[in-house]
Enzyme design. Sequence first.
Site, PDB file in Angstrom:
ATOM      1  N   LYS A  99       0.863  -1.168   0.000  1.00 26.85           N
ATOM      2  CA  LYS A  99       0.000   0.000   0.000  1.00 26.85           C
ATOM      3  C   LYS A  99       0.907   1.227   0.000  1.00 26.85           C
ATOM      4  O   LYS A  99       1.622   1.484   0.971  1.00 26.85           O
ATOM      5  CB  LYS A  99      -0.922   0.029   1.213  1.00 26.85           C
ATOM      6  CG  LYS A  99      -1.791   1.281   1.258  1.00 26.85           C
ATOM      7  CD  LYS A  99      -2.627   1.355   2.528  1.00 26.85           C
ATOM      8  CE  LYS A  99      -3.364   2.672   2.591  1.00 26.85           C
ATOM      9  NZ  LYS A  99      -4.131   2.821   3.859  1.00 26.85           N
ATOM     10  N   GLY A 160      -9.758   8.937   9.245  1.00 23.10           N
ATOM     11  CA  GLY A 160     -10.223   9.032  10.619  1.00 23.10           C
ATOM     12  C   GLY A 160     -11.375   9.975  10.875  1.00 23.10           C
ATOM     13  O   GLY A 160     -11.813  10.115  12.015  1.00 23.10           O
ATOM     14  N   ALA A 186     -10.332   4.954   3.599  1.00 18.08           N
ATOM     15  CA  ALA A 186     -10.378   6.108   4.509  1.00 18.08           C
ATOM     16  C   ALA A 186     -11.725   6.806   4.489  1.00 18.08           C
ATOM     17  O   ALA A 186     -12.332   6.989   3.440  1.00 18.08           O
ATOM     18  CB  ALA A 186      -9.277   7.119   4.214  1.00 18.08           C
ATOM     19  N   GLY A 187     -12.180   7.154   5.678  1.00 18.49           N
ATOM     20  CA  GLY A 187     -13.378   7.960   5.840  1.00 18.49           C
ATOM     21  C   GLY A 187     -14.629   7.195   6.187  1.00 18.49           C
ATOM     22  O   GLY A 187     -15.589   7.762   6.715  1.00 18.49           O
ATOM     23  N   ASN A 208     -10.260   0.830   8.855  1.00 16.69           N
ATOM     24  CA  ASN A 208      -9.488   0.709  10.087  1.00 16.69           C
ATOM     25  C   ASN A 208     -10.207   1.397  11.238  1.00 16.69           C
ATOM     26  O   ASN A 208     -10.749   0.767  12.128  1.00 16.69           O
ATOM     27  CB  ASN A 208      -8.081   1.268   9.897  1.00 16.69           C
ATOM     28  CG  ASN A 208      -7.172   1.036  11.108  1.00 16.69           C
ATOM     29  OD1 ASN A 208      -6.070   1.530  11.157  1.00 16.69           O
ATOM     30  ND2 ASN A 208      -7.615   0.290  12.100  1.00 16.69           N
ATOM     31  N   SER A 209     -10.269   2.728  11.200  1.00 17.17           N
ATOM     32  CA  SER A 209     -10.813   3.481  12.336  1.00 17.17           C
ATOM     33  C   SER A 209     -12.227   3.063  12.707  1.00 17.17           C
ATOM     34  O   SER A 209     -12.562   2.956  13.895  1.00 17.17           O
ATOM     35  CB  SER A 209     -10.791   4.982  12.024  1.00 17.17           C
ATOM     36  OG  SER A 209      -9.483   5.443  11.799  1.00 17.17           O
TER      37      SER A 209
END
Length: 260
Positions: A99, A160, A186-187, A208-209
């Site tokens: 990545k 995040g 992301a997001g 992830n988050s």
Amino acid sequence: MNDRLKIGGEGFGSRLFLGTGKFSDTQTMIEAVKASGTELVTVALRRFNRDQAEDDLYGPLSELPTVRLMPNTSGAMNAKEAVRAAMLGRELSKSPIVKLEIHPNPHHLLPDPIETYEAAIELVKQDFIVLPYIPADPVLAKRLEDIGCAAVMPLGAAIGTGKGLAMAEMIKIIVRDANIPVVVDAGLRSPSEAARALEMGCDAVLVNSAIAAAENPAAMAAAFKTGTEAGRAACNAGLMPTSELAMASSPLTSFLSSND
């Protein structure tokens, strides 16, 4: 089995990829990875630390037989640093998948398109399977495809933030024009957003988050698993077209106006 995701010659049954950087502890992360059904997880180079168990994710993850590791270059400030990190990651993990992540500004963590493009050129030459994390920029996505990247990973929103698919319209253009997989990275905050991304035609999501920061990460991972599966199934089934006009779901008949 006939709907496996192909990235750089590698096949994946799950279309949910996981990041591993924000979990409270290693055991929570492992439980979430297992619950998600993921087959690809990304690990920052600094978490390949066999000398300090509390900061080593590579060891525990490498023991999961169904999971492939994807080192990422998070922390790199420019192309040169990213290439160096990718080389080290491949040496440690024995995985050619990387990545590519370059975000030099800590205040917004947005990917640097110029440095990302330069690093991608070099990594493709070095026979990496390159998945670059990018702004939702259709022009950049196409350029990265043209130089040999195996997929592109446009952000849904800033890392995040949990603002979901804020860049949905640009992502739709990327999907329309791409001949390689498109992975939203992301997001995302909720499984419904993951489902929407797959419904739009994206090939996978990386989360992830939203999982790591949930009250119950393993349960949230399982929910994202269901969301991605539902979104992919809906995309394959073919969503109904939208209309500006209301359309009756049952044909109108004359019985209401009958004089009998």
